[in-house]
Scaffold this active site. Structure first.
Site, PDB file in Angstrom:
ATOM      1  N   ASP A   1      -8.168 -12.098   7.588  1.00 25.29           N
ATOM      2  CA  ASP A   1      -8.757 -12.602   8.827  1.00 25.29           C
ATOM      3  C   ASP A   1      -9.451 -13.926   8.499  1.00 25.29           C
ATOM      4  O   ASP A   1      -9.276 -14.457   7.390  1.00 25.29           O
ATOM      5  CB  ASP A   1      -9.744 -11.555   9.388  1.00 25.29           C
ATOM      6  CG  ASP A   1      -9.796 -11.592  10.906  1.00 25.29           C
ATOM      7  OD1 ASP A   1      -9.990 -12.700  11.463  1.00 25.29           O
ATOM      8  OD2 ASP A   1      -9.645 -10.537  11.541  1.00 25.29           O
TER       9      ASP A   1
ATOM     10  N   THR B   1       5.259  -5.909  -2.476  1.00 25.12           N
ATOM     11  CA  THR B   1       6.419  -5.499  -3.284  1.00 25.12           C
ATOM     12  C   THR B   1       7.626  -5.121  -2.415  1.00 25.12           C
ATOM     13  O   THR B   1       8.713  -4.901  -2.929  1.00 25.12           O
ATOM     14  CB  THR B   1       6.049  -4.306  -4.194  1.00 25.12           C
ATOM     15  OG1 THR B   1       5.267  -3.396  -3.435  1.00 25.12           O
ATOM     16  CG2 THR B   1       5.267  -4.753  -5.392  1.00 25.12           C
TER      17      THR B   1
ATOM     18  N   LYS C   1      -5.674   6.294  -3.883  1.00 23.51           N
ATOM     19  CA  LYS C   1      -5.573   5.128  -3.001  1.00 23.51           C
ATOM     20  C   LYS C   1      -5.553   5.585  -1.544  1.00 23.51           C
ATOM     21  O   LYS C   1      -4.642   6.285  -1.110  1.00 23.51           O
ATOM     22  CB  LYS C   1      -4.305   4.337  -3.310  1.00 23.51           C
ATOM     23  CG  LYS C   1      -4.200   3.062  -2.475  1.00 23.51           C
ATOM     24  CD  LYS C   1      -3.005   2.228  -2.875  1.00 23.51           C
ATOM     25  CE  LYS C   1      -1.740   2.599  -2.136  1.00 23.51           C
ATOM     26  NZ  LYS C   1      -1.761   2.263  -0.701  1.00 23.51           N
TER      27      LYS C   1
ATOM     28  N   LYS D   1      -6.250  -4.150   2.682  1.00 25.23           N
ATOM     29  CA  LYS D   1      -5.651  -5.506   2.665  1.00 25.23           C
ATOM     30  C   LYS D   1      -6.243  -6.399   3.752  1.00 25.23           C
ATOM     31  O   LYS D   1      -5.538  -6.839   4.671  1.00 25.23           O
ATOM     32  CB  LYS D   1      -4.138  -5.425   2.838  1.00 25.23           C
ATOM     33  CG  LYS D   1      -3.416  -4.575   1.807  1.00 25.23           C
ATOM     34  CD  LYS D   1      -1.914  -4.673   1.983  1.00 25.23           C
ATOM     35  CE  LYS D   1      -1.161  -3.830   0.995  1.00 25.23           C
ATOM     36  NZ  LYS D   1      -1.252  -2.376   1.260  1.00 25.23           N
TER      37      LYS D   1
ATOM     38  N   ARG E   1       5.287   7.984  -3.114  1.00 23.86           N
ATOM     39  CA  ARG E   1       6.362   8.944  -2.817  1.00 23.86           C
ATOM     40  C   ARG E   1       6.877   9.753  -4.005  1.00 23.86           C
ATOM     41  O   ARG E   1       7.100  10.959  -3.862  1.00 23.86           O
ATOM     42  CB  ARG E   1       7.497   8.217  -2.073  1.00 23.86           C
ATOM     43  CG  ARG E   1       7.148   7.962  -0.624  1.00 23.86           C
ATOM     44  CD  ARG E   1       8.027   6.932   0.041  1.00 23.86           C
ATOM     45  NE  ARG E   1       7.695   5.581  -0.403  1.00 23.86           N
ATOM     46  CZ  ARG E   1       8.213   4.468   0.140  1.00 23.86           C
ATOM     47  NH1 ARG E   1       9.081   4.568   1.132  1.00 23.86           N
ATOM     48  NH2 ARG E   1       7.856   3.285  -0.296  1.00 23.86           N
TER      49      ARG E   1
HETATM   50  O1  C5P Z   1       5.461   5.471  -2.016  1.00 21.01           O
HETATM   51  P1  C5P Z   1       5.238   4.241  -2.867  1.00 21.01           P
HETATM   52  O2  C5P Z   1       5.076   4.594  -4.331  1.00 21.01           O
HETATM   53  O3  C5P Z   1       6.249   3.163  -2.614  1.00 21.01           O
HETATM   54  O4  C5P Z   1       3.805   3.719  -2.373  1.00 21.01           O
HETATM   55  C1  C5P Z   1       3.303   2.465  -2.672  1.00 21.01           C
HETATM   56  C2  C5P Z   1       1.963   2.305  -2.025  1.00 21.01           C
HETATM   57  O5  C5P Z   1       1.428   1.044  -2.392  1.00 21.01           O
HETATM   58  C3  C5P Z   1       1.986   2.325  -0.490  1.00 21.01           C
HETATM   59  O6  C5P Z   1       0.782   2.951  -0.073  1.00 21.01           O
HETATM   60  C4  C5P Z   1       1.964   0.868  -0.095  1.00 21.01           C
HETATM   61  O7  C5P Z   1       1.290   0.636   1.117  1.00 21.01           O
HETATM   62  C5  C5P Z   1       1.155   0.257  -1.243  1.00 21.01           C
HETATM   63  N1  C5P Z   1       1.380  -1.170  -1.511  1.00 21.01           N
HETATM   64  C6  C5P Z   1       2.643  -1.698  -1.768  1.00 21.01           C
HETATM   65  N2  C5P Z   1       2.791  -3.043  -2.030  1.00 21.01           N
HETATM   66  C7  C5P Z   1       1.728  -3.847  -2.063  1.00 21.01           C
HETATM   67  C8  C5P Z   1       0.442  -3.312  -1.825  1.00 21.01           C
HETATM   68  C9  C5P Z   1       0.315  -1.962  -1.574  1.00 21.01           C
HETATM   69  O8  C5P Z   1       3.618  -0.963  -1.780  1.00 21.01           O
HETATM   70  N3  C5P Z   1       1.854  -5.126  -2.383  1.00 21.01           N
END
Ligand code: C5P
Length: 227
Positions: free
Chosen positions: A64, A118, A30, A61, A208
């Protein structure tokens, strides 16, 4: 269910080192806002040099006016990515316009709509949308399905309900996954792999817990085994 690894490290060099470590594994990558704004298309080319089989999810994401979103979606067609996303809250007309505009391309990436981030708590979400997360996520998913998108980004807790009101083939991709009870960070609604599997999630996104671990390959392999 497939694993999508978030490339959210501070530099391109660190992202490429992470990819190098996990290049033997069958995972999606991603590329988010930070990496794409900083490193651009060049980064996508570097990823494919490490392993051309990596599938890329461009997580920008888009949000616009409909014409601007469709223009941007058309530019994304030239990047050769396998999936990208747009915000459902941009509205059904915007989502339809994006799908119409890319319909002429032979090989199309999957297009997903973001429902509720989330990171939102129930209270924070209420403040912005004046509705609870579950019912609004269902409505966003219904709109996205009717607009012809392939699926939505949601939390694992909403996946099964969304599939119920759309169809089992309508895909769900869920960030906020803490595979083995790791620190949630800024995520408010976190789930583990078992829950994601029970909710019939198609893609889990993990950032992470993988890149902050001293042995990312081991974590990836452990997740894939559980999947
Ligand atoms: O580090 P972590 O596992 O929390 O990463 C989650 C990834 O998913 C981040 O890159 C964040 O920008 C992305 N994301 C999210 N919630 C969303 C869409 C994308 O956490 N609804």
């Amino acid at each position: 269910m497939e694993l999508c690894v978030a490339l959210d490290l501070p530099t391109q060099k660190e992202n490429l080192e992470l990819i190098e470590k996990i290049k033997s594994e069958n995972v999606w990558l991603k590329v988010g806002l930070r990496a794409y704004i900083r490193d651009g298309e060049e980064f996508l080319i570097e990823i494919k040099k490490i392993n051309p089989n990596f599938k890329i999810f461009l997580d920008l994401k888009l949000y616009d006016i409909p014409n601007t979103m469709a223009d941007a979606a058309e530019s994304i067609m030239g990047l050769g990515v396998d999936m990208f996303n747009i915000h459902a809250s941009a509205g059904k007309r915007a989502m339809k316009e994006v799908m119409d505009r890319i319909s002429k391309y032979e090989s199309k990436p999957l297009v997903l709509a973001v429902t509720a981030l989330t990171s939102f708590s129930e209270d924070e979400f209420q403040e912005v949308y004046n509705e609870n997360i579950a019912s609004k996520a269902d409505k966003f998913a219904k709109d996205a399905n009717e607009a012809g998108l392939n699926g939505v980004v949601c939390s694992a807790f909403e996946s099964a309900s969304i599939k119920n009101i759309t169809s089992s083939s309508f895909m769900t991709l869920t960030p906020g996954i803490r595979p083995f009870g790791e620190d949630a960070g800024d995520q408010k609604r976190v789930a583990d792999i078992k829950l994601a599997k029970n909710e019939n999630v198609d893609f889990i996104v993990v950032g992470r817990p993988i890149y902050k671990n001293e042995n990312p390959l081991k974590v990836v392999q452990k997740i894939l085994t559980q999947i």
